[in-house]
Design a protein around this motif. Structure first.
Motif, PDB file in Angstrom:
ATOM      1  N   GLU A  75      34.811 -23.951  -0.846  1.00 48.61           N
ATOM      2  CA  GLU A  75      35.095 -22.593  -0.396  1.00 48.61           C
ATOM      3  C   GLU A  75      34.186 -21.614  -1.138  1.00 48.61           C
ATOM      4  O   GLU A  75      34.047 -21.684  -2.366  1.00 48.61           O
ATOM      5  N   VAL A  76      33.590 -20.705  -0.375  1.00 50.14           N
ATOM      6  CA  VAL A  76      32.612 -19.766  -0.930  1.00 50.14           C
ATOM      7  C   VAL A  76      33.324 -18.468  -1.278  1.00 50.14           C
ATOM      8  O   VAL A  76      34.043 -17.893  -0.441  1.00 50.14           O
ATOM      9  N   ASN A  77      33.116 -18.011  -2.494  1.00 54.81           N
ATOM     10  CA  ASN A  77      33.637 -16.726  -2.938  1.00 54.81           C
ATOM     11  C   ASN A  77      32.490 -15.726  -2.963  1.00 54.81           C
ATOM     12  O   ASN A  77      31.601 -15.807  -3.820  1.00 54.81           O
ATOM     13  N   LEU A  78      32.488 -14.797  -2.021  1.00 53.36           N
ATOM     14  CA  LEU A  78      31.370 -13.860  -1.896  1.00 53.36           C
ATOM     15  C   LEU A  78      31.280 -12.903  -3.075  1.00 53.36           C
ATOM     16  O   LEU A  78      30.224 -12.316  -3.317  1.00 53.36           O
ATOM     17  N   LYS A  79      32.371 -12.717  -3.811  1.00 59.63           N
ATOM     18  CA  LYS A  79      32.329 -11.835  -4.966  1.00 59.63           C
ATOM     19  C   LYS A  79      31.551 -12.427  -6.126  1.00 59.63           C
ATOM     20  O   LYS A  79      31.163 -11.701  -7.042  1.00 59.63           O
ATOM     21  N   GLN A  80      31.326 -13.732  -6.105  1.00 58.63           N
ATOM     22  CA  GLN A  80      30.612 -14.395  -7.192  1.00 58.63           C
ATOM     23  C   GLN A  80      29.174 -14.741  -6.827  1.00 58.63           C
ATOM     24  O   GLN A  80      28.463 -15.311  -7.649  1.00 58.63           O
ATOM     25  N   ILE A  81      28.761 -14.414  -5.609  1.00 63.13           N
ATOM     26  CA  ILE A  81      27.408 -14.729  -5.143  1.00 63.13           C
ATOM     27  C   ILE A  81      26.630 -13.424  -4.994  1.00 63.13           C
ATOM     28  O   ILE A  81      27.151 -12.433  -4.469  1.00 63.13           O
ATOM     29  N   THR A  82      25.405 -13.414  -5.446  1.00 66.71           N
ATOM     30  CA  THR A  82      24.566 -12.217  -5.363  1.00 66.71           C
ATOM     31  C   THR A  82      24.039 -12.028  -3.947  1.00 66.71           C
ATOM     32  O   THR A  82      23.880 -12.973  -3.185  1.00 66.71           O
ATOM     33  N   SER A  83      23.762 -10.787  -3.617  1.00 70.10           N
ATOM     34  CA  SER A  83      23.175 -10.453  -2.325  1.00 70.10           C
ATOM     35  C   SER A  83      21.663 -10.619  -2.373  1.00 70.10           C
ATOM     36  O   SER A  83      21.070 -10.837  -3.430  1.00 70.10           O
ATOM     37  N   MET A  84      21.041 -10.500  -1.211  1.00 70.48           N
ATOM     38  CA  MET A  84      19.589 -10.664  -1.163  1.00 70.48           C
ATOM     39  C   MET A  84      18.872  -9.560  -1.931  1.00 70.48           C
ATOM     40  O   MET A  84      17.856  -9.799  -2.590  1.00 70.48           O
ATOM     41  N   ALA A  85      19.392  -8.335  -1.848  1.00 67.21           N
ATOM     42  CA  ALA A  85      18.766  -7.237  -2.579  1.00 67.21           C
ATOM     43  C   ALA A  85      18.875  -7.438  -4.087  1.00 67.21           C
ATOM     44  O   ALA A  85      17.939  -7.120  -4.835  1.00 67.21           O
ATOM     45  N   GLN A  86      19.989  -7.967  -4.561  1.00 66.86           N
ATOM     46  CA  GLN A  86      20.158  -8.220  -5.994  1.00 66.86           C
ATOM     47  C   GLN A  86      19.232  -9.323  -6.481  1.00 66.86           C
ATOM     48  O   GLN A  86      18.749  -9.272  -7.615  1.00 66.86           O
ATOM     49  N   ARG A  87      18.976 -10.310  -5.647  1.00 66.52           N
ATOM     50  CA  ARG A  87      18.058 -11.385  -6.057  1.00 66.52           C
ATOM     51  C   ARG A  87      16.608 -10.906  -6.084  1.00 66.52           C
ATOM     52  O   ARG A  87      15.851 -11.218  -7.011  1.00 66.52           O
ATOM     53  N   LEU A  88      16.226 -10.139  -5.068  1.00 65.21           N
ATOM     54  CA  LEU A  88      14.830  -9.682  -5.014  1.00 65.21           C
ATOM     55  C   LEU A  88      14.544  -8.591  -6.035  1.00 65.21           C
ATOM     56  O   LEU A  88      13.377  -8.297  -6.296  1.00 65.21           O
ATOM     57  N   ALA A  89      15.596  -7.961  -6.600  1.00 63.45           N
ATOM     58  CA  ALA A  89      15.359  -6.945  -7.626  1.00 63.45           C
ATOM     59  C   ALA A  89      14.773  -7.563  -8.898  1.00 63.45           C
ATOM     60  O   ALA A  89      14.059  -6.885  -9.638  1.00 63.45           O
ATOM     61  N   SER A  90      15.076  -8.811  -9.171  1.00 67.15           N
ATOM     62  CA  SER A  90      14.478  -9.530 -10.303  1.00 67.15           C
ATOM     63  C   SER A  90      13.808 -10.790  -9.773  1.00 67.15           C
ATOM     64  O   SER A  90      14.408 -11.872  -9.752  1.00 67.15           O
ATOM     65  N   PRO A  91      12.584 -10.691  -9.265  1.00 61.57           N
ATOM     66  CA  PRO A  91      11.930 -11.850  -8.628  1.00 61.57           C
ATOM     67  C   PRO A  91      11.604 -12.969  -9.591  1.00 61.57           C
ATOM     68  O   PRO A  91      11.351 -14.093  -9.166  1.00 61.57           O
ATOM     69  N   GLU A  92      11.572 -12.708 -10.916  1.00 62.20           N
ATOM     70  CA  GLU A  92      11.243 -13.776 -11.866  1.00 62.20           C
ATOM     71  C   GLU A  92      12.347 -14.831 -11.932  1.00 62.20           C
ATOM     72  O   GLU A  92      12.052 -16.011 -12.115  1.00 62.20           O
ATOM     73  N   TRP A  93      13.609 -14.414 -11.810  1.00 64.44           N
ATOM     74  CA  TRP A  93      14.720 -15.353 -11.954  1.00 64.44           C
ATOM     75  C   TRP A  93      15.500 -15.544 -10.656  1.00 64.44           C
ATOM     76  O   TRP A  93      15.966 -16.631 -10.388  1.00 64.44           O
ATOM     77  N   GLN A  94      15.685 -14.476  -9.874  1.00 63.72           N
ATOM     78  CA  GLN A  94      16.443 -14.539  -8.624  1.00 63.72           C
ATOM     79  C   GLN A  94      17.799 -15.215  -8.841  1.00 63.72           C
ATOM     80  O   GLN A  94      18.059 -16.318  -8.354  1.00 63.72           O
TER      81      GLN A  94
END
Length: 485
Positions: free
Chosen positions: A235-254
């Motif tokens: 079961e996926v908990n969306l509150k614990q998964i980052t969005s695409m904008a949050q991942r691309l804000a730090s491209p070194e680690w994502q």
């Protein structure tokens, strides 16, 4: 704030053919032309942080990767993080002396952590320890691929240097003429590389050749890490998964999980100056101080070109005439004479100006990418005007701008068929607009109007050239009158 969402009912035709409102145009006082965002060159004057207003030169900003070292953004909602203080009680240390237990209490220590006032995210959520100092000292994560990235940068720099040297050699052979030599090395045949070899000095391109020779290319691997077995059943908990904008804000680690989000160093802002592409003079130049919003040079069209506003108009019907009320404003400090013309009566702009802009684009290394886009955009203005304004043969004189008269509510009404009223540097006109009989119902009703106005140039020319103060300039305006009924 409803006026911010309204369309621009009056648009001016730029010298390159673009249709822009007067608030988005510039006026060059040297070549006396209206310029838009495609007719100017952008130059970065300084870098600064919009939060702490720290100013830094371009070389320092390049080393810091265009980021501030003391200000951070929230990795969750991207708002600016604030520094909050808290008191931490130290651990009590017990010591034994003479068989009696004594407790030593120390004073509370002040510690600092980052907090977001918008989404309530804190640096404690990801395990970042509190810092004893408010400014700086926050831990930075190291990228595990830093070594590989540096190798790639050195490799591509070496390739760029090698291509530049080959280009210089081709140009040297292209312009070499028998009996005529550009430099002494062309006459003697002794190049710079040969002279360094004879003197026993290392060659300038030795580092680049070694970087190319020692570079190891990446190899694609056929083995791919397998997905976990419960990837489709968990079961996926969306509150614990980052969005695409949050991942691309730090491209070194994502980061894929919210618990791995770290504060983002705030990006630097720039203060830029703008130049005319034809004459290479400044159109806007801001103050160097990042806290100042003033400009040293601010040549906006709003302060030099007569402004046209639509007061009211009647419904546009095919083959019928309608009344149109417009207001003309003189923004300059000198008296201005305006005459209304048809767009076809405006003199055609010579092609020498466009050629000069193209030459400046070819010479400038920073504008090689923009040269093609500018040539594709610079074209005669194309618009469809189903309405035609009746020509007025008389001239209109507008007084100079007077800031004190802005608060005067008394307007002088003239008993004239064309002039409705006068007030300081403003003039209201009643015009007659005729719609084409072939206009379809629902089609956009647009009318083109040309203005011939006098302009007094107060900028002295360079050198011993004769100074002409009074000029007659032209501009074309496109009026949006709604739709044909």
């Amino acid at each position: 704030m409803a006026y911010l969402t309204q369309p621009d009912y009056v648009k001016y035709i730029c010298s390159c053919g673009q249709l822009k409102p007067i608030t988005s145009l510039y006026f060059c006082r040297h070549c006396l032309k209206i310029r838009c965002g495609f007719c100017i060159c952008h130059e970065v004057d300084s870098h600064y942080c919009a939060n702490c207003l720290e100013n830094m030169p371009s070389s320092e900003a390049r080393l810091k990767k265009n980021r501030c070292t003391s200000c951070f953004d929230c990795p969750s909602c991207f708002h600016t993080l604030s520094i909050r203080a808290t008191l931490v009680q130290p651990r009590q240390a017990s010591t034994e002396a003479s068989g009696d237990a004594k407790v030593e209490n120390k004073q509370a220590k002040k510690m600092y952590y980052l907090s977001c006032f918008n989404c309530r995210w804190t640096s404690r959520d990801v395990g970042i320890p509190d810092q004893p100092v408010a400014s700086g000292g926050w831990p930075e994560r190291t990228n595990p691929f830093t070594t590989r990235m540096n190798q790639l940068l050195e490799y591509y720099k070496a390739i760029a240097l090698q291509e530049k040297q080959e280009k210089l050699e081709r140009e040297r052979k292209k312009f070499a003429i028998r009996g005529k030599y550009i430099t002494l090395t062309d006459k003697t045949g002794l190049t710079g590389a040969m002279a360094r070899n004879i003197a026993g000095l290392p060659s300038t391109d030795g580092g680049s050749s070694s970087a190319i020779a020692n570079f190891v290319a990446s190899q694609a691997s056929e083995e791919v890490e397998e997905l976990p077995e419960d990837v489709y059943t968990k079961e996926v908990n969306l509150k614990q998964i980052t969005s695409m904008a949050q991942r691309l804000a730090s491209p070194e680690w994502q980061p894929a999980e919210v618990s791995r989000l770290h504060p983002l160093a705030k990006l630097l802002s720039v203060k830029r100056s703008q130049r005319c592409r034809a004459c290479d003079h400044n159109l806007t130049k801001p103050e160097y101080n990042p806290g100042s919003i003033k400009f040293k040079i601010e040549l906006l069209a709003y302060y030099h070109v007569p402004e046209v506003k639509i007061i009211s108009h009647e419904s546009m019907k095919p083959g019928e005439k309608a009344a149109l009320l417009v207001k003309l404003t003189n923004p300059t400090g000198h008296e201005m004479t305006i005459k209304l013309l048809q767009p076809e009566d405006v003199p055609i702009v010579e092609e020498e100006e466009q050629k000069s802009i193209e030459k400046s684009l070819e010479k400038s290394l920073n504008l090689e990418k923009d040269s093609y886009s500018w040539r594709a955009i610079c074209r005669p203005a194309s618009y469809s005007a189903l309405c035609r304004v009746r020509e007025v043969t008389r001239d209109f004189t507008l007084a100079q701008r007077d800031d004190a008269a802005e608060y005067d509510d008394d307007a002088r009404h003239d008993a004239d068929d064309v002039i409705v009223w006068r007030k300081s540097n403003k003039l209201a006109l009643r015009l007659e607009v005729e719609t084409e009989a072939s206009a379809a119902s629902g089609a956009p009703a647009r009318a083109a109007l040309a203005l011939q106005y006098s302009y007094r140039n107060t900028v002295p020319p360079a050198g011993n050239q004769p100074h002409q103060r009074n000029h007659t300039l032209y501009t074309t305006v496109l009026l949006d009158l709604g739709h044909v009924i």
